[in-house]
Design a protein around this motif. Structure first.
Motif, mmCIF file in Angstrom:
data_model
loop_
_atom_site.group_PDB
_atom_site.id
_atom_site.type_symbol
_atom_site.label_atom_id
_atom_site.label_comp_id
_atom_site.label_asym_id
_atom_site.label_seq_id
_atom_site.Cartn_x
_atom_site.Cartn_y
_atom_site.Cartn_z
ATOM 1 N N LEU A 94 57.206 -33.172 21.853
ATOM 2 C CA LEU A 94 56.179 -32.949 22.779
ATOM 3 C C LEU A 94 55.685 -34.235 23.209
ATOM 4 C CD1 LEU A 94 54.347 -30.146 20.958
ATOM 5 C CD2 LEU A 94 55.127 -29.801 22.992
ATOM 6 N N GLY A 95 55.764 -35.454 22.274
ATOM 7 C CA GLY A 95 55.233 -36.517 22.747
ATOM 8 C C GLY A 95 56.110 -37.133 23.748
ATOM 9 N N LEU A 96 57.144 -37.019 24.000
ATOM 10 C CA LEU A 96 58.113 -37.506 24.792
ATOM 11 C C LEU A 96 57.926 -36.653 26.088
ATOM 12 C CD1 LEU A 96 60.642 -39.173 25.957
ATOM 13 C CD2 LEU A 96 62.043 -37.491 25.058
ATOM 14 N N ALA A 97 57.586 -35.522 26.003
ATOM 15 C CA ALA A 97 57.307 -34.745 27.469
ATOM 16 C C ALA A 97 55.973 -35.004 27.959
ATOM 17 C CB ALA A 97 57.304 -33.040 27.074
ATOM 18 N N LEU A 98 54.931 -35.286 27.089
ATOM 19 C CA LEU A 98 53.691 -35.719 27.428
ATOM 20 C C LEU A 98 53.768 -37.175 28.181
ATOM 21 C CD1 LEU A 98 51.352 -34.649 24.666
ATOM 22 C CD2 LEU A 98 51.223 -33.951 27.236
ATOM 23 N N TYR A 99 54.623 -38.094 27.515
ATOM 24 C CA TYR A 99 54.934 -39.530 27.871
ATOM 25 C C TYR A 99 55.378 -39.740 29.144
ATOM 26 C CZ TYR A 99 56.754 -44.363 27.006
ATOM 27 O OH TYR A 99 57.047 -45.594 27.126
ATOM 28 N N THR A 100 56.563 -38.630 29.498
ATOM 29 C CA THR A 100 57.238 -38.657 30.680
ATOM 30 C C THR A 100 56.318 -38.064 31.763
ATOM 31 O OG1 THR A 100 59.312 -38.000 29.455
ATOM 32 C CG2 THR A 100 59.233 -37.397 31.823
ATOM 33 N N LYS A 101 55.389 -37.096 31.517
ATOM 34 C CA LYS A 101 54.544 -36.611 32.595
ATOM 35 C C LYS A 101 53.410 -37.778 33.140
ATOM 36 C CE LYS A 101 53.702 -32.638 34.212
ATOM 37 N NZ LYS A 101 54.480 -32.108 35.069
ATOM 38 N N VAL A 102 53.121 -38.566 32.076
ATOM 39 C CA VAL A 102 52.293 -39.678 32.556
ATOM 40 C C VAL A 102 52.941 -40.754 33.383
ATOM 41 C CG1 VAL A 102 50.859 -41.735 31.773
ATOM 42 C CG2 VAL A 102 50.823 -39.465 30.665
ATOM 43 N N ILE A 103 54.169 -40.850 33.134
ATOM 44 C CA ILE A 103 54.982 -41.960 33.887
ATOM 45 C C ILE A 103 55.576 -41.282 35.136
ATOM 46 C CG2 ILE A 103 57.371 -42.990 33.912
ATOM 47 C CD1 ILE A 103 57.054 -43.371 30.837
ATOM 48 N N GLU A 104 55.694 -39.934 35.216
ATOM 49 C CA GLU A 104 56.000 -39.331 36.434
ATOM 50 C C GLU A 104 54.838 -39.461 37.218
ATOM 51 O OE1 GLU A 104 59.378 -36.067 34.816
ATOM 52 O OE2 GLU A 104 57.419 -35.537 35.245
ATOM 53 N N GLN A 105 53.452 -39.156 36.701
ATOM 54 C CA GLN A 105 52.437 -39.376 37.558
ATOM 55 C C GLN A 105 52.402 -40.858 38.270
ATOM 56 O OE1 GLN A 105 49.987 -36.598 38.068
ATOM 57 N NE2 GLN A 105 49.562 -38.112 39.631
ATOM 58 N N GLY A 106 52.623 -41.821 37.370
ATOM 59 C CA GLY A 106 52.479 -42.978 37.988
ATOM 60 C C GLY A 106 53.374 -43.224 38.917
ATOM 61 N N LYS A 107 54.617 -42.698 38.957
ATOM 62 C CA LYS A 107 55.573 -42.981 39.785
ATOM 63 C C LYS A 107 55.057 -42.387 41.276
ATOM 64 C CE LYS A 107 59.770 -43.921 41.590
ATOM 65 N NZ LYS A 107 60.071 -45.329 41.998
ATOM 66 N N ALA A 108 54.704 -41.155 41.093
ATOM 67 C CA ALA A 108 54.083 -40.261 42.083
ATOM 68 C C ALA A 108 53.034 -40.872 42.843
ATOM 69 C CB ALA A 108 53.741 -38.735 41.694
ATOM 70 N N ASP A 109 52.060 -41.872 42.212
ATOM 71 C CA ASP A 109 51.153 -42.581 42.629
ATOM 72 C C ASP A 109 51.164 -43.817 43.103
ATOM 73 O OD1 ASP A 109 49.300 -40.253 42.163
ATOM 74 O OD2 ASP A 109 48.715 -41.093 40.002
ATOM 75 N N ASN A 110 52.458 -44.227 42.964
ATOM 76 C CA ASN A 110 52.930 -45.640 43.557
ATOM 77 C C ASN A 110 52.276 -46.688 42.788
ATOM 78 O OD1 ASN A 110 54.952 -44.664 45.198
ATOM 79 N ND2 ASN A 110 53.311 -44.234 46.527
#
Length: 157
Positions: A94-110
């Motif tokens: 779960l921690g990795l999944a949440l961490y990944t989601k934040v990093i994906e959000q950062g990538k999407a937001d440039n």
């Protein structure tokens, strides 16, 4: 496991996780934020933060809370304030999944940087972050001024 954006209705569960983290960090009495604060500050016209929550069997068992900052060198950045997984669910991914989601959000937001703090004694978290490619900046110290410090500073001007 379901990772989704947090909603106003999730804020009691988010506060419960925040309180669990405070106990883990040996500061059980430090949390003063309320559900009303979280609802107001995260879901108004200009939200101060955003969350992702992790659900298992319709129970929120983890969350990541982040907000946007601005770096004079990098421009828009994300600050990950907390990533919390209930103790019973640690090691489940779960921690990795949440961490990944934040990093994906950062990538999407440039954004050009995502940053957060980790306690120097939390070696499992430090090891996890290093393994993921994050840098631990040993030559920077976190500086804070608490409410009493703010009041004292302004009183002594």
């Amino acid at each position: 496991m379901n990772i989704r954006r947090g909603t106003k209705n999730d804020m009691q569960a988010v506060l419960d996780l925040i309180q669990e983290l405070a106990i883990f960090e040996k500061e059980p009495d430090a949390v003063v934020v309320t559900v009303a604060d979280l609802e107001r500050d995260g879901f108004g016209d200009n939200p101060l933060f955003y969350t992702f929550v992790a659900e298992v069997d319709q129970e929120i068992v983890g969350m990541a809370l982040y907000y946007y900052r601005y770096s004079t060198w990098k421009g828009r950045t994300i600050h990950l304030e907390d990533l919390i997984v209930k103790e019973k669910m640690r090691g489940s991914g779960l921690g990795l999944a949440l961490y990944t989601k934040v990093i994906e959000q950062g990538k999407a937001d440039n954004v050009r940087r995502i940053e957060w703090n980790v306690l120097d004694w939390n070696t499992p978290a430090i090891d996890f972050y290093k393994k993921s490619g994050a840098k631990i900046l040993a030559d920077w110290d976190v500086v804070q001024m608490d409410e009493q410090g703010i009041n004292d500073f302004l009183t002594n001007l």
